[in-house]
Design an enzyme around this catalytic site. Sequence first.
Site, short mmCIF file in Angstrom:
data_model
loop_
_atom_site.label_atom_id
_atom_site.label_comp_id
_atom_site.label_asym_id
_atom_site.label_seq_id
_atom_site.Cartn_x
_atom_site.Cartn_y
_atom_site.Cartn_z
N CYS A 110 60.31 76.16 -4.11
CA CYS A 110 61.06 76.95 -5.08
C CYS A 110 60.94 76.28 -6.44
O CYS A 110 61.01 75.06 -6.55
CB CYS A 110 62.53 77.02 -4.67
SG CYS A 110 63.57 77.89 -5.88
N CYS A 165 66.78 83.25 -6.21
CA CYS A 165 67.89 82.36 -5.91
C CYS A 165 68.76 82.26 -7.14
O CYS A 165 68.27 81.92 -8.22
CB CYS A 165 67.33 80.98 -5.54
SG CYS A 165 68.58 79.71 -5.42
N CYS A 212 76.27 70.38 -18.55
CA CYS A 212 75.01 69.76 -18.17
C CYS A 212 74.82 68.38 -18.78
O CYS A 212 74.94 68.19 -19.99
CB CYS A 212 73.86 70.67 -18.58
SG CYS A 212 72.26 70.03 -18.05
N CYS A 244 66.60 68.20 -23.13
CA CYS A 244 66.74 69.65 -23.15
C CYS A 244 67.32 70.13 -24.48
O CYS A 244 68.28 69.54 -24.98
CB CYS A 244 67.63 70.11 -22.01
SG CYS A 244 67.74 71.92 -21.89
N ARG A 250 74.43 78.32 -0.16
CA ARG A 250 74.15 76.88 -0.19
C ARG A 250 75.26 76.12 -0.89
O ARG A 250 75.67 76.49 -1.98
CB ARG A 250 72.82 76.63 -0.91
CG ARG A 250 72.45 75.16 -0.97
CD ARG A 250 71.08 74.98 -1.58
NE ARG A 250 70.11 75.77 -0.83
CZ ARG A 250 69.08 76.39 -1.39
NH1 ARG A 250 68.87 76.32 -2.66
NH2 ARG A 250 68.24 77.08 -0.63
N CYS A 297 62.58 71.98 -3.93
CA CYS A 297 62.98 72.66 -5.15
C CYS A 297 62.49 71.86 -6.35
O CYS A 297 62.94 70.73 -6.57
CB CYS A 297 64.50 72.80 -5.20
SG CYS A 297 65.17 73.63 -3.74
N CYS A 314 74.35 73.76 -22.87
CA CYS A 314 75.27 74.09 -21.78
C CYS A 314 76.30 72.97 -21.58
O CYS A 314 75.93 71.81 -21.36
CB CYS A 314 74.49 74.32 -20.50
SG CYS A 314 73.20 75.58 -20.67
#
Length: 405
Positions: free
Chosen positions: A142, A202, A72, A65, A272, A109, A69
């Site tokens: 999702c 979401c 992460c 990526c 959740r 997901c 962040c």
Amino acid sequence: MDLLNTLVDKGLRRELPTRGEALAVLATSDDDVLDVVAAAGKVRRHWFGRRVKLNYLVNLKSGLCPEDCSYCSQRLGSSTGILKYTWLKPDEASRAAAAGLAGGAKRVCLVASGRGPTDRDVDRVAGTIKAIKEQNEGVEVCACLGLLSDGQAERLREAGADAYNHNLNTSEGTYGDITTTHTYADRVDTVTKAHAAGLSACSGLIAGMGETDEDLVDVVFSLRELDPDSVPVNFLIPVEGTPLAKEWNLTPQRCLRILAMVRFVCPDVEVRIAGGREVHLRTMQPLALHLANSIFLGDYLTTEGQAGQADLEMIADAGFVVEGADEVTLPQHRADAQGGGCGSHAAEGAGCGSHAEAGCGSHADAGCGSVCGSHEGAAVPANEPRTDLVAVRRRGAGTDLAPNA
């Protein structure tokens, strides 16, 4: 306690608490935590009964990526030793999804690391959605692919996606402290695009990054305003090799207070428990089911979770039941807003929340995962970090080993 009685009454009416009331929940003592759980549990049961929705993550593309962040394990320059692989083929993703569905999950997901999808990536995911839906009647899908460009949410909806996840993660005021390669406004924009395209939105948060109580209340109130159908609450997994590896700020009691606050602010949405429940709630996970009505089954994106069978036993032992594939998750007034189905975007004032991918955001790993099981050695002192509960995922998607489902 007058505060809790007031909050229960407001929750049953879908009335927004004041900021002071939300902060007061977080400020309650450990001695009062069972009272807090009992009060928020009344709101949870009013809107969702004793049903627990199971969701299953499939990491379509792991690592690699370009975003930075801090929480992460898939971030730019990560040294965490996680699995790294490019896009799974539709049949590979479908087989991975089938394991979770066989374990009782009703939503899959699909997550991919990266800043956001190209149009070609959207085509890839569309093929995967088609493969999963053709082989599993009634399954909810999702997508969590990062920041969306104009028109991409509509294309995902046309491909059969039911929902889109993109977490706000933390308050607008502190967002720049954890990420510099995109902005808080970028995240809000993507949630808004998903919502406008008719996808069940979401969006959730990560707790435990060193934020204040005010930050937590800010992000949850912002979520309420965005009005997603589900709100995932992640508890930071301080993975070695990330900038936040030393941030062990949570206790089981603190986690329960955070979940209770979210339930009071977002009474009628799917809350959740996402990444980190095994690490931070530990043996108090069953109490959290009185606050949240949804969890992830099995492993997370880059880290291991509790055994899927243990999740099912925990739900049954706590007196809850797994939500069936033929049941609508949301209360009727929210489901009616979109003609039924998995989502809906309630009328004004109806609350917040959608499905909350165990920490997926613009790059799909907002602090997810952990491993749970038997651990030899001396007892761990009360409220000490359990670094031994964090393990990088080495099975399931992207490997030749069977997944944990």
